[in-house]
Design a protein around this motif. Sequence first.
Motif, PDB file in Angstrom:
ATOM      1  N   PHE A  29       2.908   4.127  -1.981  1.00 50.75           N
ATOM      2  CA  PHE A  29       2.984   4.761  -3.286  1.00 50.75           C
ATOM      3  C   PHE A  29       4.062   5.835  -3.278  1.00 50.75           C
ATOM      4  CE2 PHE A  29      -1.239   3.015  -2.911  1.00 50.75           C
ATOM      5  CZ  PHE A  29      -1.344   2.309  -4.101  1.00 50.75           C
ATOM      6  N   CYS A  37       2.527  -2.605  -4.917  1.00 50.98           N
ATOM      7  CA  CYS A  37       1.496  -3.606  -5.134  1.00 50.98           C
ATOM      8  C   CYS A  37       1.826  -4.524  -6.311  1.00 50.98           C
ATOM      9  CB  CYS A  37       0.140  -2.948  -5.348  1.00 50.98           C
ATOM     10  SG  CYS A  37       0.064  -1.909  -6.830  1.00 50.98           S
ATOM     11  N   ASP A  52       0.816  -1.224   0.000  1.00 48.20           N
ATOM     12  CA  ASP A  52       0.000   0.000   0.000  1.00 48.20           C
ATOM     13  C   ASP A  52       0.852   1.277   0.000  1.00 48.20           C
ATOM     14  OD1 ASP A  52       1.013  -0.329   2.570  1.00 48.20           O
ATOM     15  OD2 ASP A  52      -0.807   0.377   3.553  1.00 48.20           O
ATOM     16  N   LEU A  57       5.084  -0.395  -8.702  1.00 44.60           N
ATOM     17  CA  LEU A  57       4.611   0.036  -7.393  1.00 44.60           C
ATOM     18  C   LEU A  57       4.751  -1.100  -6.400  1.00 44.60           C
ATOM     19  CD1 LEU A  57       1.381   1.864  -8.590  1.00 44.60           C
ATOM     20  CD2 LEU A  57       3.547   2.915  -7.918  1.00 44.60           C
TER      21      LEU A  57
END
Length: 133
Positions: free
Chosen positions: A98, A131, A96, A129
């Motif tokens: 960024f 994720c 999570d 990223l």
Amino acid sequence: TVSSPMLASYFEIPKHELDGYYRREARYAFEVAKVLPWNNDSCKLKDGLCKDEAIICVEYKKGDHDEYVKDMFKGDQKKYHEAIGQYYDGKLWRNDIFPVEKYLQLCIRGAREIAGEAGVKNFLETSYLACGE
């Protein structure tokens, strides 16, 4: 193993500064990467020679938090907390997180300055990223 080349800039670190560099980047693994010049003007080291290999910081064991704590702190959560965990809650690598917009723009601008729009495209294709996207 990377399937496509990644545009990067590299620089020399004086030997007397290496310990500090390794401590500062201790959350990464260090690997040797093959260096290929982007163009004829891309090698501008003091001696004018491009090196064939360089050390690159990469994600530590695919972002495995538990392996990192086990390897670096012998599983000691207290030592991990003193060194890292006190600064934020949760695992070191999470999906999570960024990039900060200002940092992302700096990276894109640097890629553009090094290699134009081909550099921006390379940066976007070889970056991801937390994720995984």
